[in-house]
Design an enzyme around this catalytic site. Structure first.
Site, PDB file in Angstrom:
ATOM      1  N   PRO A  74       0.822  -1.219   0.000  1.00 46.61           N
ATOM      2  CA  PRO A  74       0.000   0.000   0.000  1.00 46.61           C
ATOM      3  C   PRO A  74       0.848   1.257   0.000  1.00 46.61           C
ATOM      4  O   PRO A  74       1.857   1.355   0.710  1.00 46.61           O
ATOM      5  CB  PRO A  74      -0.806  -0.131   1.295  1.00 46.61           C
ATOM      6  CG  PRO A  74      -0.914  -1.604   1.509  1.00 46.61           C
ATOM      7  CD  PRO A  74       0.392  -2.173   1.032  1.00 46.61           C
ATOM      8  N   CYS A  75       0.400   2.252  -0.800  1.00 50.27           N
ATOM      9  CA  CYS A  75       1.234   3.427  -1.046  1.00 50.27           C
ATOM     10  C   CYS A  75       0.700   4.681  -0.372  1.00 50.27           C
ATOM     11  O   CYS A  75       1.282   5.750  -0.536  1.00 50.27           O
ATOM     12  CB  CYS A  75       1.335   3.673  -2.550  1.00 50.27           C
ATOM     13  SG  CYS A  75      -0.248   4.104  -3.327  1.00 50.27           S
ATOM     14  N   GLN A  76      -0.394   4.600   0.391  1.00 46.62           N
ATOM     15  CA  GLN A  76      -1.030   5.831   0.876  1.00 46.62           C
ATOM     16  C   GLN A  76      -0.090   6.722   1.686  1.00 46.62           C
ATOM     17  O   GLN A  76      -0.188   7.944   1.633  1.00 46.62           O
ATOM     18  CB  GLN A  76      -2.258   5.493   1.732  1.00 46.62           C
ATOM     19  CG  GLN A  76      -3.393   4.859   0.946  1.00 46.62           C
ATOM     20  CD  GLN A  76      -3.359   3.349   1.051  1.00 46.62           C
ATOM     21  OE1 GLN A  76      -2.294   2.749   1.132  1.00 46.62           O
ATOM     22  NE2 GLN A  76      -4.530   2.736   1.059  1.00 46.62           N
ATOM     23  N   PHE A  78       3.028   7.129   1.236  1.00 46.80           N
ATOM     24  CA  PHE A  78       4.054   7.712   0.374  1.00 46.80           C
ATOM     25  C   PHE A  78       3.453   8.662  -0.649  1.00 46.80           C
ATOM     26  O   PHE A  78       4.100   9.572  -1.131  1.00 46.80           O
ATOM     27  CB  PHE A  78       4.793   6.611  -0.408  1.00 46.80           C
ATOM     28  CG  PHE A  78       5.455   5.567   0.452  1.00 46.80           C
ATOM     29  CD1 PHE A  78       6.180   5.913   1.578  1.00 46.80           C
ATOM     30  CD2 PHE A  78       5.365   4.224   0.110  1.00 46.80           C
ATOM     31  CE1 PHE A  78       6.798   4.941   2.351  1.00 46.80           C
ATOM     32  CE2 PHE A  78       5.989   3.251   0.869  1.00 46.80           C
ATOM     33  CZ  PHE A  78       6.704   3.616   1.994  1.00 46.80           C
TER      34      PHE A  78
END
EC number: 2.1.1.37
Length: 309
Positions: A74-76, A78
């Protein structure tokens, strides 16, 4: 090459690698709407599992003996669309991904994330863990619009190999990039029936009207109608009266999912999984070039070397 897809979402990475000839044998995710969609489109299993449960994940994935593990944690924490705060905890799944890889020891690993993830301490720590665990790493930021996707979407990819240096793989990828970005019209022709479309901005300091004669901006997990009070931005590509929002299906096509790919769930769930996905053609670009690279005699020889090399 037997492949397992972690944080698979609705299957953009899986589909791109399968189209390139990789044998995706299983996938894992922890969001039920995306899992339901994945199950509608693939024959192999997808497991509902929190990958922070490392021992359970390792046990499951090891049973498939994968030669390649791919995944986009998950990239939230970043993302420029998120809070950009690594302390919120979701970025820790990047470290969990590295721990799982080190426990399973596949010959190859590919980790995907947003462009700015490469600047984060947690991303760098995960890469250091893989390197110290015996993986040679190559890292590159790919713009999807140069990889067969009609969308300006930059993503960081880390490619790891246990049996020798692959630093030159970055050069291989760079040489295969298109010379010009792919526009929406290049991809759809005139089938959209409009020259302009609305993409809801994160802030009205940014433009919201785009032309089909440019690549789409990054497809996000939000799709809203044009507000009746919308004030034109000086950089808008055309008059708001000539524009319309893209449909959910059209947004999935810009993410280069096939027309017959089945999305299930509420409209907002479908929009979110489409926005979260790795574009299919971007995954295909990476997978096709990796497959060609694997077929080089040098790589075949490296694969025969002991794992401590």
């Amino acid at each position: 090459m037997k492949t397992v897809d972690l944080f698979a979402g609705c299957g953009g990475m899986s589909l791109g690698f399968m189209q390139a000839g990789f044998d995706v044998v299983a996938a894992v995710d922890n969001w039920r709407p995306a899992i339901n969609t994945y199950q509608q489109n693939f024959i192999h299993p997808i497991y509902d599992l929190d990958l922070a449960q490392i021992s359970a994940a390792v046990s499951l994935i090891k049973s498939y003996a994968p030669e390649l593990v791919i995944g986009g944690p998950p990239c939230q924490d970043f993302s420029s669309a998120g809070k950009r705060d690594e302390s919120l905890g979701r970025a820790d799944l990047t470290l969990d991904f590295a721990k799982i890889i080190l426990a399973i020891q596949p010959a190859w690993v590919i980790m995907e994330n947003v462009e700015r993830a490469r600047l984060s301490k947690i991303h760098q720590q995960a890469c250091a863990m893989l390197h110290d665990g015996g993986y040679s790493l190559a890292q590159i930021v790919l713009d999807a619009s140069l990889c067969g996707v009609p969308q300006l979407r930059k993503r960081t990819f880390v490619i790891g190999h246990r049996h020798g240096s692959i630093a030159d793989f970055v050069n291989v990828l760079q040489q295969q990039l298109a010379k010009q970005p792919l526009t929406v019209r290049d991809y759809f022709g005139d089938s959209l029936g409009t020259n302009y479309y609305y993409r809801h901005p994160r802030t009205y300091a940014r433009r919201a009207i785009f032309s089909v004669d440019e690549p789409s901006p990054t497809i996000r997990g939000v799709n809203r109608p044009i507000p009746k009070t919308y004030q034109m931005h000086p950089n808008d590509a055309g008059d708001v009266a000539l524009a319309r929002p893209l449909t959910t299906k059209e947004r999935s096509l810009i993410q280069t999912f096939p027309f017959d790919f089945k999305f299930v769930g509420t409209k907002s769930e479908q929009e979110q999984m489409i926005g979260n996905a790795v574009p299919v053609n971007l995954a295909f670009f990476l997978a096709t070039n990796l497959r060609a690279y694997l077929n080089q005699p040098r790589i075949q020889q490296l694969s025969l070397l002991p794992s401590f090399f």
